[in-house]
Design an enzyme around this catalytic site. Structure first.
Site, mmCIF file in Angstrom:
data_model
loop_
_atom_site.group_PDB
_atom_site.id
_atom_site.type_symbol
_atom_site.label_atom_id
_atom_site.label_comp_id
_atom_site.label_asym_id
_atom_site.label_seq_id
_atom_site.Cartn_x
_atom_site.Cartn_y
_atom_site.Cartn_z
ATOM 1 C CB SER A 192 41.344 36.384 33.504
ATOM 2 O OG SER A 192 41.271 35.494 34.593
ATOM 3 C CG ASP A 235 42.006 32.814 32.394
ATOM 4 O OD1 ASP A 235 42.452 33.729 31.684
ATOM 5 O OD2 ASP A 235 41.718 32.960 33.599
#
Length: 293
Positions: free
Chosen positions: A38, A183
């Site tokens: 991320s 993610d």
């Protein structure tokens, strides 16, 4: 001194990495390999592409974070459409502006596909929800019949940064059909394990946007929202916490930034600067006693 670096996720809190990187450069450390999830993936990509800390600070200082948020066009005049989009397209924002920004910044350094980088120098974590497994990019692309050398680094970065429900997922096909990617922090928010092959070529330094485990407060669960929050945070951290031991902790810079939210895209210049200073301060203190072993 050459080192390998692993960066945790944390969304907007990742501004703290700018300060940390500044100090590491000043002290003569250079990254040979980098990995992240991320927000950590973004920073790892910029370093792998050849950006220095000053360039990254200038780039992020000029960036209007709100410009990265791209709700469907009808939602700009009728906000409720954004929530309808969440139901049908699985995210409040399309994420195209985010990927375009990644592409533009990487292109400035001549980075388009993974073939433009030294092999093994960059690894990003994403989550394949369709098959329920953690994916390391570019290593695992072959299982989807994709040539990793031709795969867009900006696309891989977008896959690692797809905060669930916030950005629409990315789709890739395998022999069973469409696979939904979100993610990487859902399954491994701090992939310190990623360079652990039993043979340590150089020091591995971890940078984590949190306090050490023993300093963290337990989750307080009093209602359904608290339960969801605790559930998501546990999913993000449980796998990595089992890997991190006292042996590993001595090689981790913990940067406590709980004052800020992961999706605080409205953060002002003062907030950005505060995060940078926190990163600088924690890294300076860490290096005072780190021997790299």
């Amino acid at each position: 001194m050459q080192i390998d670096g692993v960066f945790s996720g944390g969304g907007i809190k990742g501004f703290a990495y700018v300060g940390a990187f500044q100090v590491l450069e000043e002290q003569g450390f250079r990254f040979k390999r980098v990995a992240g999830t991320s927000a950590g993936a973004i920073f790892a990509c910029l370093i792998a592409a050849g950006y220095n800390s000053q360039e990254i600070e200038e780039m992020l200082d000029e960036l209007d974070l709100k410009s990265l948020l791209d709700p469907p066009k009808p939602a700009r005049n009728l906000p409720i459409i954004k929530w309808i989009n969440l139901y049908f397209r699985l995210g409040l924002y399309k994420g195209r502006n985010l990927e375009k920004w990644f592409y533009k910044k990487l292109a400035k350094k001549g980075i388009y596909t993974f073939n433009d980088l030294p092999k093994g120098s960059l690894k990003l974590v994403t989550s394949d929800l369709s098959n329920g497994k953690m994916i390391v990019l570019p290593d695992d692309l072959q299982s989807y019949g994709i040539d990793w050398r031709k795969f867009s680094v900006a696309k891989a970065l977008r896959m690692s940064c797809g905060i669930p429900f916030f950005f629409e997922p990315i789709y890739l096909k395998d022999r069973k059909g469409d696979c939904v990617f979100v993610d990487g922090g859902v399954l491994s928010n701090f992939p310190l394990w990623i360079f652990d092959n039993g043979h340590k070529e150089r020091p591995i330094l971890g940078l984590k946007l949190s306090s050490p485990l023993e300093e963290m407060e337990p989750h307080k669960i009093k209602n359904g929202l608290d339960l969801f929050d605790a559930l998501f945070k546990t999913m993000k951290n449980a796998h990595d916490q089992r890997y991190i031991s006292r042996k590993h902790e001595k090689n981790i810079i913990f940067i406590p930034v709980k004052k800020y939210s992961t999706t605080q895209f409205s953060i002002n210049q003062e907030g950005k600067q505060e995060l940078i200073e926190i990163g600088r301060d924690r890294t300076q203190k860490f290096l005072e006693h780190w021997d790299g072993k």
